[in-house]
Write a protein that holds these residues in place. Structure first.
Motif, mmCIF file in Angstrom:
data_model
loop_
_atom_site.group_PDB
_atom_site.id
_atom_site.type_symbol
_atom_site.label_atom_id
_atom_site.label_comp_id
_atom_site.label_asym_id
_atom_site.label_seq_id
_atom_site.Cartn_x
_atom_site.Cartn_y
_atom_site.Cartn_z
ATOM 1 N N ARG A 6 1.215 -11.817 96.992
ATOM 2 C CA ARG A 6 1.623 -10.415 97.087
ATOM 3 C C ARG A 6 1.839 -10.019 98.546
ATOM 4 O O ARG A 6 1.075 -10.412 99.420
ATOM 5 C CB ARG A 6 0.521 -9.567 96.467
ATOM 6 N N GLU A 7 2.884 -9.263 98.794
ATOM 7 C CA GLU A 7 3.190 -8.764 100.138
ATOM 8 C C GLU A 7 2.669 -7.346 100.283
ATOM 9 O O GLU A 7 2.715 -6.565 99.349
ATOM 10 C CB GLU A 7 4.706 -8.770 100.377
ATOM 11 N N TRP A 8 2.185 -7.015 101.452
ATOM 12 C CA TRP A 8 1.714 -5.667 101.725
ATOM 13 C C TRP A 8 2.615 -5.023 102.751
ATOM 14 O O TRP A 8 3.059 -5.690 103.661
ATOM 15 C CB TRP A 8 0.277 -5.709 102.268
ATOM 16 N N PRO A 9 2.903 -3.778 102.738
ATOM 17 C CA PRO A 9 2.539 -2.779 101.745
ATOM 18 C C PRO A 9 3.513 -2.740 100.569
ATOM 19 O O PRO A 9 3.206 -2.185 99.530
ATOM 20 C CB PRO A 9 2.580 -1.469 102.518
ATOM 21 N N SER A 10 4.713 -3.312 100.738
ATOM 22 C CA SER A 10 5.655 -3.265 99.614
ATOM 23 C C SER A 10 5.850 -4.681 99.085
ATOM 24 O O SER A 10 6.051 -5.621 99.845
ATOM 25 C CB SER A 10 6.983 -2.671 100.066
ATOM 26 N N ASP A 11 5.784 -4.819 97.788
ATOM 27 C CA ASP A 11 5.913 -6.115 97.143
ATOM 28 C C ASP A 11 7.179 -6.106 96.293
ATOM 29 O O ASP A 11 7.277 -5.333 95.338
ATOM 30 C CB ASP A 11 4.681 -6.376 96.275
ATOM 31 N N PRO A 12 8.161 -6.951 96.621
ATOM 32 C CA PRO A 12 9.405 -6.952 95.846
ATOM 33 C C PRO A 12 9.215 -7.428 94.399
ATOM 34 O O PRO A 12 10.059 -7.167 93.552
ATOM 35 C CB PRO A 12 10.316 -7.904 96.619
ATOM 36 N N ALA A 26 6.472 -6.606 92.511
ATOM 37 C CA ALA A 26 5.386 -5.808 91.920
ATOM 38 C C ALA A 26 5.616 -5.507 90.438
ATOM 39 O O ALA A 26 4.715 -5.723 89.624
ATOM 40 C CB ALA A 26 5.202 -4.505 92.696
ATOM 41 N N GLU A 27 6.768 -5.025 90.075
ATOM 42 C CA GLU A 27 7.020 -4.681 88.673
ATOM 43 C C GLU A 27 6.993 -5.916 87.784
ATOM 44 O O GLU A 27 6.439 -5.886 86.682
ATOM 45 C CB GLU A 27 8.360 -3.959 88.540
#
Length: 192
Positions: free
Chosen positions: A35-41, A43-44
């Motif tokens: 997982r990437e922080w703060p935005s995770d491509p 995530a959904e």
């Protein structure tokens, strides 16, 4: 007296389809990066995959409970339902979060080490120890479950119930393979 017969209606088609779906998604799930922080491509997609794994396990568990308590006419439907529930549990409940969150990729060395404490990841953030406790209990239950399924396979073959025996062998084999392959790296992560 219960009969030891089975019809195609008694076979666990829903858990079998769920296991097939989980197995077909497994290579994709295993390939997720951390997982990437703060935005995770991803995530959904991660959320959808974890939810599917958890729901597949719950549905397979309900099917097994209905086969055990509600379907008194055929004992031959119990072992396949049990084996498929265990397989869905191992893959959908136990391993999908591990794979989809990228923990597997970090453990294999494909990505540099990063903190991936399960307490800060889904599904622990959703349902807490309700997710982790069954996994820990299953570590001990496998000592009872696998011999029971092996005995059931022998009885099904002896009674010439080859289709339920084959489904039970397949489900048990899938569960054993993925359970043994996840090994100590998984438990070290889970108990972190």
């Amino acid at each position: 007296m219960m009969k030891y017969t089975t019809t195609t209606a008694d076979l666990p088609w829903v858990p079998l389809a769920l296991l097939a779906a989980l197995l077909s998604l497994t290579p994709h799930a295993m390939g997720f990066p951390p997982r990437e922080w703060p935005s995770d491509p991803f995530a959904e997609e991660r959320v959808l995959m974890v939810v599917f794994g958890l729901l597949a396990t719950v549905v397979a568990g309900v099917h097994f409970a209905v086969a055990m308590f509600g379907n008194r006419r055929s004992l031959a439907s119990l072992p396949p339902s049990a084996a498929l529930f265990v397989s869905c549990f191992v893959i959908g409940w136990r391993l999908f979060p591990y794979w989809v969150l990228g923990v597997y990729q970090v453990k294999t060395g494909a990505f540099p080490w990063r903190d991936q404490d399960p307490k800060s990841l889904i599904p622990m953030t959703w349902i807490g120890d309700l997710w982790r406790l069954p996994i820990l209990l299953f570590q001990w239950a496998v000592i009872i479950v696998v011999p029971c399924l092996l005995i059931a396979i022998g009885i099904l073959i002896w009674k010439r119930r080859f289709v339920p025996a084959f489904i039970t062998v397949a489900g048990t084999s899938v569960a054993a393979f993925f359970f043994l392959r996840s090994g100590e790296d998984y438990m070290g992560w889970l108990l972190d």
